[in-house]
Design a protein around this motif. Structure first.
Motif, mmCIF file in Angstrom:
data_model
loop_
_atom_site.group_PDB
_atom_site.id
_atom_site.type_symbol
_atom_site.label_atom_id
_atom_site.label_comp_id
_atom_site.label_asym_id
_atom_site.label_seq_id
_atom_site.Cartn_x
_atom_site.Cartn_y
_atom_site.Cartn_z
ATOM 1 N N ILE A 1 10.326 -5.659 2.371
ATOM 2 C CA ILE A 1 8.953 -5.453 2.846
ATOM 3 C C ILE A 1 8.252 -6.785 3.004
ATOM 4 O O ILE A 1 7.664 -7.100 4.036
ATOM 5 N N ARG A 2 8.335 -7.579 1.941
ATOM 6 C CA ARG A 2 7.594 -8.844 1.933
ATOM 7 C C ARG A 2 8.096 -9.764 3.041
ATOM 8 O O ARG A 2 7.320 -10.492 3.648
ATOM 9 N N TRP A 3 9.403 -9.749 3.276
ATOM 10 C CA TRP A 3 9.935 -10.633 4.304
ATOM 11 C C TRP A 3 9.320 -10.289 5.662
ATOM 12 O O TRP A 3 8.849 -11.162 6.398
ATOM 13 N N PHE B 1 -2.778 -0.233 -7.085
ATOM 14 C CA PHE B 1 -1.714 0.436 -7.838
ATOM 15 C C PHE B 1 -0.613 -0.504 -8.284
ATOM 16 O O PHE B 1 0.080 -0.209 -9.235
ATOM 17 N N HIS B 2 -0.470 -1.672 -7.637
ATOM 18 C CA HIS B 2 0.497 -2.598 -8.223
ATOM 19 C C HIS B 2 -0.061 -3.221 -9.498
ATOM 20 O O HIS B 2 0.688 -3.552 -10.400
ATOM 21 N N TYR B 3 -1.379 -3.356 -9.583
ATOM 22 C CA TYR B 3 -1.923 -3.872 -10.835
ATOM 23 C C TYR B 3 -1.746 -2.886 -11.972
ATOM 24 O O TYR B 3 -1.427 -3.291 -13.098
ATOM 25 N N PRO C 1 -4.448 -2.973 7.037
ATOM 26 C CA PRO C 1 -3.905 -1.652 6.713
ATOM 27 C C PRO C 1 -2.518 -1.739 6.080
ATOM 28 O O PRO C 1 -1.741 -2.648 6.391
ATOM 29 N N ARG C 2 -2.245 -0.811 5.207
ATOM 30 C CA ARG C 2 -0.920 -0.743 4.596
ATOM 31 C C ARG C 2 0.040 -0.013 5.526
ATOM 32 O O ARG C 2 -0.368 0.559 6.529
ATOM 33 N N ARG C 3 1.287 -0.063 5.205
ATOM 34 C CA ARG C 3 2.349 0.665 5.919
ATOM 35 C C ARG C 3 2.512 0.241 7.376
ATOM 36 O O ARG C 3 3.010 0.998 8.190
ATOM 37 N N LEU C 4 2.094 -0.980 7.705
ATOM 38 C CA LEU C 4 2.272 -1.461 9.073
ATOM 39 C C LEU C 4 3.446 -2.427 9.114
ATOM 40 O O LEU C 4 3.494 -3.377 8.347
ATOM 41 N N MET D 1 11.261 4.103 0.485
ATOM 42 C CA MET D 1 12.269 4.147 -0.574
ATOM 43 C C MET D 1 11.895 3.215 -1.722
ATOM 44 O O MET D 1 12.213 3.488 -2.874
ATOM 45 N N HIS D 2 11.210 2.125 -1.413
ATOM 46 C CA HIS D 2 10.737 1.238 -2.491
ATOM 47 C C HIS D 2 9.870 2.033 -3.457
ATOM 48 O O HIS D 2 10.090 2.013 -4.673
ATOM 49 N N ALA D 3 8.904 2.752 -2.913
ATOM 50 C CA ALA D 3 7.994 3.507 -3.771
ATOM 51 C C ALA D 3 8.720 4.654 -4.457
ATOM 52 O O ALA D 3 8.524 4.906 -5.645
ATOM 53 N N ALA E 1 13.057 0.885 10.172
ATOM 54 C CA ALA E 1 13.657 0.411 8.929
ATOM 55 C C ALA E 1 12.579 -0.055 7.961
ATOM 56 O O ALA E 1 12.671 0.154 6.758
ATOM 57 N N TYR E 2 11.541 -0.653 8.483
ATOM 58 C CA TYR E 2 10.440 -1.080 7.617
ATOM 59 C C TYR E 2 9.804 0.132 6.948
ATOM 60 O O TYR E 2 9.546 0.127 5.740
ATOM 61 N N THR E 3 9.594 1.175 7.728
ATOM 62 C CA THR E 3 9.006 2.394 7.169
ATOM 63 C C THR E 3 9.891 2.942 6.061
ATOM 64 O O THR E 3 9.416 3.355 5.003
#
Ligand code: HEA
Ligand code: HEA
Ligand code: CUA
Ligand SMILES: [Cu+2]
Lengths: 590, 337, 264
Positions: A57-59, A417-419, A477-480, A94-96, A87-89
């Motif tokens: 994701i981060r990459w 939520f990561h915090y 926005p998230r999930r982009l 799957m990460h979550a 694939a990003y989606t």
């Protein structure tokens, strides 16, 4: 065979061809300690997988559409190492999924719950050892189903929330839903077992208000699981029927996908969101209450001081759990739900911050006037408090409905939520591993490297997650897959690159932990029964405890937090030590 | 419990009941939440629905449901009697009551199967590929009718054998319906903004499967699912029937599907597909729980039910009461409201 | 460095606050607000930010102070053998409760304005989300939607009149989407099978801003963007007219095509 040696256990993981007795002792074991450690190893492996998915994701967020080094060539060779949008989606879905359903929930309840509950209450095992074993082995179909889902089409790609109707357009979702069901069955078996054990199998003298906070956390968590999870299982089943059998529970009137009518409809997409969050909001507390309990134990132990406000702490855990059932709608403020309903959910959400506030202040009260020992577990526990405040306070922004209109589905949520989940729970779990490692394997982990691990993780995690608040402030926005597609967000690329490098370094840091962990299992210095000079019951058992846990009948005389008691000369006063006969009985902790 | 050489500790249980029973109660609370999820879904979908079929539209019979409720309540009584006998160490008596419980459970499932069959025979299935139920008389419905007619016709004409008069009669029926579909579709295509085509389709739909209860149509109309113009037409269409014999109304009107059972054309029931989904979901999961109970009963019947097994009988009895209780909620929800 | 860890934890509030203070100078804060109603949300955000900021600094500094003061290596005093304090518990229950209640009540009006009090104006346009575009339908000269003179655009280029209340009717053609205008602080999910409204007012005369899809809607979610152009009423009307003409030309051309096909 009455003692478990660490070495023997580890061999069990690379050698499965032993005799039947070996199988029943280490693989299909019904001993809660072995099951706990099985859970620990499985979840740590999934933790690594989840972390690598996060790097994917981060990459993409830092170097969109550029070939990922090393991994990219391996995984996406067809696309020249490039992460395609679908694939990003899949990556963040799957990460979550992995992090929540295969790491945090099973590591708290499965690994630590299993290992600690009987030891801390003075039982020889769980009430139903076979059921306990099954609850671990029911995770395997889930592992396989989630694992298989990676390879179906482009994988599940509807977010971990699996909102229909989008989720009904993907074949991989079937495996995802099956995995979810098995996790549900496993958790359900675990939770009724834990509840029965805690209610019925406490040692003489271990009243409910002498239980360590860890047990309270596990107890309330088990209640949450027992009551919230079945609803998700039911909903998951309905989604499976919509997907495979052509019913229309979540499919609106006249809805079609790829030009064919899927069902004549009459269903409601929002219904899924209600059912999902009815579980998943309590689930976020499932993911933090045991951590809060373990942190309370570590704080009190290394502050060498009684826990401040034991009973308010217990009541606030119960309060969080109770309120947790009536706030689910705060995830749906802009979903199209009736705005009046939104207003009521907002008020309830505001009030759920109250018990958390009480807990926070009591933790601060605990270290006030203490003598802090900065051991590795203590550092992780302190950082839990520090980070939970950040994660909790950002929750207040989102609970404010008008603000949520702007920040919903932006990185502000991701920061929040990561915090609470990574900086909170995962850090507490690291602390708990350092803290109970001697009890699990009979050896100590290396303190110096533990501190290095803590220091780097602490720095980098803030480097990754703190700037997310700022991104959310801009409305990122998230999930982009490619947020820079929008002019509004184009200037945020450098910040994202900074975060990505912090993430890469953070995952790299975990190598220190992994080496420390495995090295210490074999070569760490031997730990005695009670290396931390702690009070609670598990530390009075041998390290590691043999079959049946205790080599004496535990009898409990006081609460677990009698550090620095004037009654004794040492600064700790184990729960099992009888009071001196020449003095009046100890005043029970109030 | 744990292996034999584990040290036996003493505990201070909070509840004066065995662990097994504690666990069962906890398990039942998870079950309550499971059914709460399902029933909640039913309620939300039902009251959010534009239209919902009346029991008679979907061949739901209250007396049969009531009978089944009675059967289940009786079985709850007999399982208590079995427990009492077991407690008094009267093993054979206990077995007798348990056998009766088992049989009553079987009766319940049998009746359930009969009810399911009544729905299947009318083409009401929970899921699409078999299900003949459509929500609305729209183009999808027209297409489905056409497809079925075409299939029938090819079957009849492609046999190679000579066309018997019987077949000829069938073909006439098919052609007649086909003509109506064509007209309706043409109307929809040519005047997309006028309700004429939809009205034609609805007329056809009611010929195939007349509503057994007028309420559903009105309900659908009020909620805007049926164009108002169509309703006016319908009021006229229905008038003579309603006037003729108000009490024998249901028997009076016979649809094409009933007249020619071989036809099995798609049928239109407003709210029908969602009704079928929820009905089969709820009763299906309940039946599954009954089945689990029956399996445990069957296993127990091979054991001696003396005092030492009273515990087991009590636990399965609790479970059985729960299953019973769920049905007591389901029956009014599904059959009466 | 006896107090190394304490100071590490002190970095949290220092850097935490600094980040928020500096971010606006690097344009890392709210995107430009061009709306009439957006400042309410911005102010509420800033209000909560300062309030939680104070709590944040307070608790984190407290944590630092205790870590520093009660370091086991330097603190010679015996630990305070205390199990809690009833008064303190009451104080730190009531204070946050009052604060939270205040925030809850304070924001209700803004919420009602944003989502409950639909302005009494005719619908400006109907926006439909579909994978992966925003379609728009303007009522045309007769002022009514879903009539033959509607103007339909499917290129994601959406125009709105500025300086007046805009009422949108929004829906979805397939899966969930979310209509998000960062510069106007509004967002609303569109749900298939549901008809919803949103309203806003642009106070700048002429602006072009991003329309973002903020709800995951499939692989193309990231590129489901649109451009919202705000312009004065006169220009907007002219644009509509132009588009209507274009549409007619296209329809006539299409009809001709069809005729040709038929002849063949
Ligand atoms: C462990 C997990 C965890 C925890 C503990 C919490 C805790 C809280 N969460 Fe969070 N939340 C998540 C995990 C968690 N959350 C996840 C995973 C999501 C996103 C899911 C998704 O969409 O994918 C989410 C999303 C989420 C939303 C939805 C946002 C959106 O999608 O638009 C909201 C909205 O209200 C919210 C609110 C809160 C609140 C008010 C708390 C409170 O419990 C916090 C209380 C704590 C404090 C407030 C701090 C300590 C207190 C003090 C220092 C005292 C003084 C404070 C005051 C007086 C204010 N959360
Ligand atoms: C518990 C939950 C959890 C955890 C721990 C994490 C951890 C991380 N997350 Fe995750 N994340 C979520 C839950 C979690 N996340 C959820 C719920 C979402 C929302 C998804 C959605 O929108 O549907 C999300 C989404 C999400 C996004 C947003 C994607 C998007 O919306 O486009 C990003 C982006 O940066 C991100 C990054 C990270 C990073 C860098 C980490 C890092 O912290 C990861 C670090 C990993 C490690 C440090 C692993 C180390 C390994 C070991 C310690 C094992 C050692 C091994 C042995 C001893 C055997 N996450
Ligand atoms: Cu449309 Cu995302
Ligand atoms: Cu929540």
């Amino acid at each position: 065979m009455s003692t478990i040696t660490a070495d023997a256990h580890v061999h069990s993981h690379d050698d499965h061809t032993h005799a039947g007795s070996f199988l029943s002792t280490y693989v299909f074991s019904r001993d809660h300690k072995i099951i706990g450690i099985q859970f620990l190893f499985s979840t740590l492996i999934w933790f690594l997988i989840g972390g690598l998915l996060a790097l994917g994701i981060r990459w993409q967020l830092a170097y969109p559409w550029s070939s990922m080094p090393i991994l990219g060539k391996l995984v996406y060779s067809a696309e020249g190492g490039q992460i395609a949008p679908e694939a990003y989606t899949m990556l963040f879905t799957m990460h979550a999924t992995v992090m929540i359903f295969l790491v945090i929930i099973p590591i708290l309840a499965g690994a630590f719950g299993n290992f600690l509950i009987p030891l801390m209450i003075g039982a020889d095992d769980m009430a139903f050892p076979t059921l306990n074993m099954l609850s671990y082995w029911f995770m395997w179909p889930a592992f396989f189903a989630f694992g298989a889902s990676f390879f179906v089409g482009t994988g599940p790609a509807s977010g971990w929330t699996s909102y229909p109707p989008l989720s009904l357009t993907s074949e991989a979702q079937m495996f995802w839903l099956i995995g979810l069901t098995f996790v549900g069955v496993s958790s359900m078996m675990g939770s009724v077992n834990y509840l029965t054990t805690i209610i019925q199998m406490r040692a003489p003298g271990m009243t409910m208000f002498r239980l360590p906070m860890t047990i309270w956390g596990m107890f309330i968590t088990a209640i949450l699981q027992a009551f919230a999870l079945p609803v998700l299982t039911a909903a998951g089943f309905m989604q499976l029927m919509d997907l495979k059998l052509g019913t229309g529970f979540f499919i609106p009137e006249g809805w079609s996908a790829s030009n064919s009518l899927r069902a004549s409809g009459g269903g409601q997409p929002l219904l899924w969101q209600h059912l999902f969050w009815f579980y998943s909001h309590p689930a976020v507390y499932i993911m933090i209450l045991p951590a809060m309990g373990m942190v309370s134990d570590m704080l009190s132990c290394f502050a060498r001081k009684p826990l401040f406000g034991y009973k308010p702490m217990v009541y606030s855990i119960a309060g969080i759990a109770g309120l947790g059932f009536i706030v689910w709608g705060h995830h749906m403020f802009v979903s199209g739900m009736n705005p009046v309903l939104g207003m009521t959910f907002m008020v309830a959400t505001m009030f759920i911050a109250l018990p958390s506030a009480i807990k926070t202040f009591n933790w601060l009260g605990t270290i006030w006037g203490s003598k802090i020992q900065f051991t590795t577990p203590m550092l992780f526990a302190l950082s839990f408090v520090s980070m939970f405040i950040i994660g909790g306070l950002s929750g207040i922004f989102m609970a404010a409905t008008p603000v949520d209109i702007f920040i919903h589905d932006t990185y502000f949520i991701v920061a929040h939520f990561h915090y609470v989940l990574f900086a909170g729970t995962a850090m507490a779990v690291f602390g708990a591993i350092y803290f109970w490692f001697p009890k699990m394997f009979g050896r100590m982990m290396n303190e110096r490297w533990g501190k290095v691990h803590f220091f780097l993780t602490f720095i980098f995690l803030n480097g990754v997650f703190y700037p997310m608040h700022i991104l959310g402030w801009v409305g990122f926005p998230r999930r982009l897959a490619d947020p820079y597609h929008y002019e509004t967000f184009r200037h945020l690329l450098p910040l994202n690159q900074f975060m990505t490098w912090c993430a890469i370094l953070m995952v790299t840091t975990q190598i220190i932990f992994a080496i420390n962990f495995f090295y210490s299992i074999f070569f760490g210095p031997k730990a005695g029964r009670n290396p931390w000079r702690a009070n609670s019951l598990e530390w009075q058992a041998p390290s590691p405890p043999g079959h049946g846990n205790f080599d004496f009948q535990p009898i409990i005389y006081r609460g677990p937090y009698e550090y620095g008691s004037p009654e004794v000369d040492e600064d700790y006063y184990p729960q099992t030590t009888p009071p001196p006969t020449d003095r009046p009985l100890a005043v029970p902790a109030h | 419990m744990s292996d034999s050489h584990a040290p036996k500790f003493s505990y201070q249980p909070a509840l004066p009941i065995p662990n097994g029973k504690t666990c069962l109660w906890l398990f039942l609370s998870t079950e309550i939440m499971f059914f709460a999820g399902l029933i909640g879904t039913y309620i939300v979908l039902r009251f959010g629905a534009v239209a919902w079929p009346a029991p008679h539209d979907v061949h739901l019979s209250e007396p049969i449901g009531a009978f089944n409720t009675f059967v289940l309540i009786c079985s709850s009584v007999t399982v208590v009697l079995a427990l009492e006998a077991a407690k008094l160490n009267q093993a054979s008596k206990a077995k007798g009551w348990l056998l009766l419980t088992f049989l009553l459970g079987c009766v319940f499932l049998g009746v359930k199967l009969y009810e399911y069959n009544a729905k299947f025979s009318h083409g009401i299935y929970p899921v699409r590929p078999h299900g003949l139920v459509y929500d609305k008389a729209d183009i999808h419905y027209a297409a489905a009718v056409r497809k079925r007619l075409n299939d029938l016709k090819t079957d009849l004409t492609n046999t190679g054998a000579a066309v018997t008069p019987d077949d000829q009669a069938r073909i006439t029926v098919i052609d007649d319906v086909m003509r109506q579909v064509d007209e309706a579709e043409a109307a929809i295509r040519n005047e997309p903004d006028s309700p004429a085509g939809v009205i034609k389709l609805m007329e056809l739909a009611y010929q195939i499967y007349p509503p057994h209860d007028h309420g559903t149509v009105l309900q659908a109309a009020e909620a805007g699912a049926v164009p108002p113009a169509a309703l006016v037409k319908f009021a006229a269409l229905e008038q003579p029937v309603a006037g003729e014999a108000a009490n024998s109304q249901n028997a009076e009107r016979e649809g094409l599907n009933e007249k020619y059972p071989w036809l099995r054309l798609p049928i239109m029931i407003p709210g029908g597909p969602m009704w079928a989904s929820t009905y089969f979901l709820l009763t299906g999961f309940h039946a599954l729980h009954v089945l689990v109970g029956l399996i445990v009963f069957a296993l127990l019947l091979f054991k001696t039910l003396d005092r030492s097994r009273a515990n087991v009988v009590e636990n399965i009895g609790l479970y059985w009461h729960f299953v019973d209780l769920v049905w007591i909620f389901l029956f009014p929800l599904l059959y009466l409201f | 460095m006896r107090h190394f860890w304490a100071f590490l934890f002190l970095l949290v509030p220092i850097l935490g606050v600094l980040t928020f203070l500096l971010a606006p100078y690097y344009n890392h804060a709210f995107p430009r607000d061009i709306s009439e109603q957006g400042h309410v949300i911005d102010q509420l955000f800033m209000f909560i930010l300062s309030l939680t900021g104070i709590i944040f600094v307070g608790t984190e500094v407290c944590l630092f102070y205790f870590m520093w003061k009660y370091n086991g290596q330097s603190n010679a005093e015996p630990v305070k053998y205390s199990h809690g304090s009833h008064t303190l518990e009451v104080v730190w229950t009531i204070l946050p409760a009052v604060t939270l209640l205040f925030i809850a009540i304070y924001q209700m009006n803004a919420w009602a304005d944003a989502k409950m009090r639909r302005p009494n104006v005719p619908v400006t346009a109907e926006v439909t989300g579909r994978q992966f575009n925003w379609d728009v339908r303007y009522p045309g000269p007769d002022g009514e939607l879903h009539t033959p003179d509607d103007i339909v655009r499917v290129d994601g280029d959406i125009h709105f009149p500025s300086g007046e209340e805009v009422l949108l009717s929004i829906k979805s053609a397939d899966v969930l989407h979310s209509f998000f205008l960062p510069n106007l602080r509004i967002k609303q999910d569109v749900v298939p099978g549901m008809q919803q409204y949103m309203w806003f007012k642009c106070r700048e005369p002429k602006e072009v801003v991003d329309i973002v899809c903020a709800e995951l809607c499939g692989w193309g979610h990231y590129k489901m963007s649109g451009r919202a152009t705000f312009e004065p009423r006169a220009e907007f009307n002219a644009w509509l007219k132009e588009k209507a003409a274009e549409q007619n030309v296209r329809q006539v051309a299409q009809a001709k095509e069809e005729k040709k096909e038929e002849k063949k």
